[in-house]
Enzyme design. Sequence first.
Site, PDB file in Angstrom:
ATOM      1  N   LYS A 123       0.834  -1.217   0.000  1.00  0.00           N
ATOM      2  CA  LYS A 123       0.000   0.000   0.000  1.00  0.00           C
ATOM      3  C   LYS A 123       0.863   1.259   0.000  1.00  0.00           C
ATOM      4  CE  LYS A 123      -1.897   1.565   3.989  1.00  0.00           C
ATOM      5  NZ  LYS A 123      -1.535   2.983   4.203  1.00  0.00           N
ATOM      6  N   ASN A 124       1.862   1.266   0.868  1.00  0.00           N
ATOM      7  CA  ASN A 124       2.632   2.501   1.021  1.00  0.00           C
ATOM      8  C   ASN A 124       3.581   2.762  -0.144  1.00  0.00           C
ATOM      9  OD1 ASN A 124       1.255   2.865   3.351  1.00  0.00           O
ATOM     10  ND2 ASN A 124       2.985   2.529   4.733  1.00  0.00           N
ATOM     11  N   ARG A 142      -5.417   9.884   4.423  1.00  0.00           N
ATOM     12  CA  ARG A 142      -4.412  10.840   4.865  1.00  0.00           C
ATOM     13  C   ARG A 142      -3.305  11.046   3.833  1.00  0.00           C
ATOM     14  NH1 ARG A 142      -6.819  10.595   9.325  1.00  0.00           N
ATOM     15  NH2 ARG A 142      -7.255   8.414   9.004  1.00  0.00           N
ATOM     16  N   CYS A 202      -7.506  12.798  12.294  1.00  0.00           N
ATOM     17  CA  CYS A 202      -6.380  11.967  12.740  1.00  0.00           C
ATOM     18  C   CYS A 202      -6.843  10.815  13.598  1.00  0.00           C
ATOM     19  CB  CYS A 202      -5.405  12.819  13.534  1.00  0.00           C
ATOM     20  SG  CYS A 202      -4.445  13.838  12.464  1.00  0.00           S
ATOM     21  N   ARG A 219      -0.970  14.547  12.929  1.00  0.00           N
ATOM     22  CA  ARG A 219      -0.147  14.193  11.756  1.00  0.00           C
ATOM     23  C   ARG A 219       0.023  15.456  10.927  1.00  0.00           C
ATOM     24  NH1 ARG A 219      -1.789   8.228   9.538  1.00  0.00           N
ATOM     25  NH2 ARG A 219       0.242   8.284   8.533  1.00  0.00           N
ATOM     26  N   PRO A 220       0.869  16.353  11.394  1.00  0.00           N
ATOM     27  CA  PRO A 220       1.028  17.622  10.689  1.00  0.00           C
ATOM     28  C   PRO A 220       1.680  17.433   9.326  1.00  0.00           C
ATOM     29  CG  PRO A 220       2.629  17.419  12.479  1.00  0.00           C
ATOM     30  CD  PRO A 220       1.760  16.206  12.545  1.00  0.00           C
ATOM     31  N   ILE A 221       1.584  18.473   8.481  1.00  0.00           N
ATOM     32  CA  ILE A 221       2.248  18.418   7.172  1.00  0.00           C
ATOM     33  C   ILE A 221       3.204  19.606   7.014  1.00  0.00           C
ATOM     34  CG2 ILE A 221       0.514  17.018   5.974  1.00  0.00           C
ATOM     35  CD1 ILE A 221      -0.605  19.652   4.803  1.00  0.00           C
ATOM     36  N   ASP A 222       3.648  20.132   8.161  1.00  0.00           N
ATOM     37  CA  ASP A 222       4.538  21.297   8.105  1.00  0.00           C
ATOM     38  C   ASP A 222       5.832  21.014   7.337  1.00  0.00           C
ATOM     39  OD1 ASP A 222       4.895  19.552  10.327  1.00  0.00           O
ATOM     40  OD2 ASP A 222       6.330  20.948  11.204  1.00  0.00           O
ATOM     41  N   LEU A 223       6.371  19.817   7.491  1.00  0.00           N
ATOM     42  CA  LEU A 223       7.641  19.511   6.798  1.00  0.00           C
ATOM     43  C   LEU A 223       7.425  19.492   5.281  1.00  0.00           C
ATOM     44  CD1 LEU A 223       9.014  16.623   9.062  1.00  0.00           C
ATOM     45  CD2 LEU A 223       9.565  19.055   9.145  1.00  0.00           C
ATOM     46  N   ASP A 227       4.031   0.521  12.083  1.00  0.00           N
ATOM     47  CA  ASP A 227       2.864  -0.153  11.524  1.00  0.00           C
ATOM     48  C   ASP A 227       2.775  -1.629  11.953  1.00  0.00           C
ATOM     49  OD1 ASP A 227       2.124   2.172  10.296  1.00  0.00           O
ATOM     50  OD2 ASP A 227       2.770   1.593   8.285  1.00  0.00           O
ATOM     51  N   ILE A 287       6.855   6.978  17.052  1.00  0.00           N
ATOM     52  CA  ILE A 287       6.508   7.695  15.815  1.00  0.00           C
ATOM     53  C   ILE A 287       5.209   8.478  15.971  1.00  0.00           C
ATOM     54  CG2 ILE A 287       6.103   7.470  13.323  1.00  0.00           C
ATOM     55  CD1 ILE A 287       8.917   6.613  14.150  1.00  0.00           C
ATOM     56  N   ARG A 327      -8.661  -0.711   4.232  1.00  0.00           N
ATOM     57  CA  ARG A 327      -7.772   0.313   3.675  1.00  0.00           C
ATOM     58  C   ARG A 327      -6.423  -0.282   3.280  1.00  0.00           C
ATOM     59  NH1 ARG A 327      -6.234   4.127   7.543  1.00  0.00           N
ATOM     60  NH2 ARG A 327      -4.878   4.657   5.827  1.00  0.00           N
TER      61      ARG A 327
HETATM   62  C1  UD1 Z   1       3.868   6.857   6.456  1.00  0.00           C
HETATM   63  C2  UD1 Z   1       3.076   5.608   6.203  1.00  0.00           C
HETATM   64  C3  UD1 Z   1       2.481   5.080   7.503  1.00  0.00           C
HETATM   65  C4  UD1 Z   1       3.577   4.904   8.542  1.00  0.00           C
HETATM   66  C5  UD1 Z   1       4.411   6.163   8.688  1.00  0.00           C
HETATM   67  C6  UD1 Z   1       5.617   5.967   9.589  1.00  0.00           C
HETATM   68  C7  UD1 Z   1       2.277   5.911   3.940  1.00  0.00           C
HETATM   69  C8  UD1 Z   1       1.102   6.119   3.046  1.00  0.00           C
HETATM   70  N1  UD1 Z   1       2.006   5.907   5.252  1.00  0.00           N
HETATM   71  O1  UD1 Z   1       2.969   7.838   6.961  1.00  0.00           O
HETATM   72  O2  UD1 Z   1       1.845   3.831   7.239  1.00  0.00           O
HETATM   73  O3  UD1 Z   1       3.003   4.590   9.789  1.00  0.00           O
HETATM   74  O4  UD1 Z   1       4.900   6.586   7.401  1.00  0.00           O
HETATM   75  O5  UD1 Z   1       6.392   4.907   9.147  1.00  0.00           O
HETATM   76  O6  UD1 Z   1       3.381   5.690   3.488  1.00  0.00           O
HETATM   77  N2  UD1 Z   1       5.566  14.659  10.909  1.00  0.00           N
HETATM   78  C9  UD1 Z   1       5.626  16.005  11.232  1.00  0.00           C
HETATM   79  N3  UD1 Z   1       5.460  16.922  10.226  1.00  0.00           N
HETATM   80  C10 UD1 Z   1       5.276  16.557   8.928  1.00  0.00           C
HETATM   81  C11 UD1 Z   1       5.230  15.183   8.608  1.00  0.00           C
HETATM   82  C12 UD1 Z   1       5.379  14.257   9.610  1.00  0.00           C
HETATM   83  O7  UD1 Z   1       5.787  16.373  12.398  1.00  0.00           O
HETATM   84  O8  UD1 Z   1       5.142  17.440   8.076  1.00  0.00           O
HETATM   85  C13 UD1 Z   1       5.704  13.650  11.973  1.00  0.00           C
HETATM   86  C14 UD1 Z   1       4.430  12.820  12.152  1.00  0.00           C
HETATM   87  O9  UD1 Z   1       3.525  13.476  13.005  1.00  0.00           O
HETATM   88  C15 UD1 Z   1       4.964  11.541  12.755  1.00  0.00           C
HETATM   89  C16 UD1 Z   1       6.334  11.399  12.094  1.00  0.00           C
HETATM   90  O10 UD1 Z   1       6.649  12.683  11.566  1.00  0.00           O
HETATM   91  O11 UD1 Z   1       5.139  11.699  14.140  1.00  0.00           O
HETATM   92  C17 UD1 Z   1       6.398  10.384  10.994  1.00  0.00           C
HETATM   93  O12 UD1 Z   1       5.412  10.659  10.032  1.00  0.00           O
HETATM   94  P1  UD1 Z   1       5.610  10.338   8.487  1.00  0.00           P
HETATM   95  O13 UD1 Z   1       6.871   9.559   8.290  1.00  0.00           O
HETATM   96  O14 UD1 Z   1       5.434  11.593   7.729  1.00  0.00           O
HETATM   97  O15 UD1 Z   1       4.377   9.374   8.222  1.00  0.00           O
HETATM   98  P2  UD1 Z   1       3.407   9.376   6.987  1.00  0.00           P
HETATM   99  O16 UD1 Z   1       4.151   9.704   5.739  1.00  0.00           O
HETATM  100  O17 UD1 Z   1       2.182  10.143   7.314  1.00  0.00           O
END
Ligand code: UD1
Length: 422
Positions: A22-23, A92, A116, A121-125, A305, A327, A397
């Site tokens: 999936k990922n 998401r 959430c 699960r922010p997207i700031d990065l 996961d 995480i 999913r």
């Molecule tokens: C992806 C996987 C998910 C997995 C996760 C961690 C997909 C579709 N999903 O989710 O199954 O559980 O990786 O291995 O591939 N964070 C921030 N700011 C950001 C982005 C992330 O603070 O802009 C934090 C998140 O809150 C979290 C950590 O970074 O604590 C890891 O998140 P991230 O690696 O981004 O996970 P996803 O890509 O959402």
Amino acid sequence: MNYLKITGGVRLHGELEIQGAKNSVLPILAATLLNAGESVIHHCPKLQDVDASIRILKQLGCSARWEGNTLTVHTQDMNCGEIPDHLMREMRSSVIFLGAILGRCGRAVLSYPGGCELGPRPIDLHLDALRAMGARIEERGGYLHCSAPKLQGCEITLSLPSVGATENVILAACGAEGTTVLCNAAREPEIVDLQAFLCAMGADVQGAGSSTVVIQGQKKLHDCEHRVISDRIVAATYLAAAAAAGGEILLRHVDYRHLSPVTAALKEAGCTVRSHLDWVQLQSSGGLRAVRPVRTAPYPGFPTDAQAVLMAAMLKSRGTTVFIENIFENRYRHVDELTRMGANIRTEGRVAVVCGVPVLHGARVRSTDLRGGAALAVAALSAQGESVISELHHIDRGYADLAGDLARLGARVARVDEDEKI
Ligand code: UD1
């Protein structure tokens, strides 16, 4: 609503082919947008999240056609860069479309991805990195209005190795002018698979799997074919299921290296695990012992996961196992449901302490999230009597056919459709 009925106490035996990841496939479906043409994706799992991605592609003017497990996507008629709120909320990971849309046409309008379930699960990065490449991003009325007439390659360092942010940067960088160097990138196998897909399409992406990824943008792209890697978390689920229930299973089409933190824990628990290139075999007496603390971490650490399914396997183990979730903040929602089956688990913040109990009993339980739902199935297989697991939309999913796969391994499991009486 649909239910899974599982009668526990049956050992698992047999072989399975593991579905596509999936990922991997979700960012690959977003990546199809970069080339105005055809992408043929083999070993594509039929999942709700894949259907949601197809709906987004169609909204953007593209088309997609299934033939068996092959999905062919046509993106030449893409005519829009807007994803409405109801589609963004379905999944998401819809946010990965942002980098691809910007990379293709320089303008995107989308809302924040859905609510959430695992904590914030922010997207700031994602947004900071795209801004560093020259995108202008404004938030108005719950929507992100993004424009980047000219994306420019640059050096970006992520403050943590976010999987989604890494993917978004790689996708945007393919459409940017010049070279992008992404430091502290996520190293997950699914990022390597995304790189393989993009290279098959003619892009120049190097270094995925390490913490530095280098992308030369604006290469001439072309139609391509790609086979998605197998899903290591689905494989981990079935290994955990056989470990808990006892028996002997062989999983085909899996890269054992992707599973090593999980198989290491299962070996420590007393299972015999053999593996070679693309298969993994597990034997278990069903009587497991507790293992050293399990700390989730970015790849190649123990995958968050797989935390819930390993926890489910340890419920009847001899001794105490500590889980530390590093995480996501709220990833123990399955614990209350496991407790209904007789599990002894205490949680505090990021820590869960599992004290093994001699017996679990079947119960009516509710999936709380994708992997938490799979964990309930693992626990039910080693419980006495019948369990009924509801809220299957979470499980759907990410698992193409959880009930069918477990049945093929000899489990007593049935999926009950909503209009049938249970
Ligand atoms: C992806 C996987 C998910 C997995 C996760 C961690 C997909 C579709 N999903 O989710 O199954 O559980 O990786 O291995 O591939 N964070 C921030 N700011 C950001 C982005 C992330 O603070 O802009 C934090 C998140 O809150 C979290 C950590 O970074 O604590 C890891 O998140 P991230 O690696 O981004 O996970 P996803 O890509 O959402």
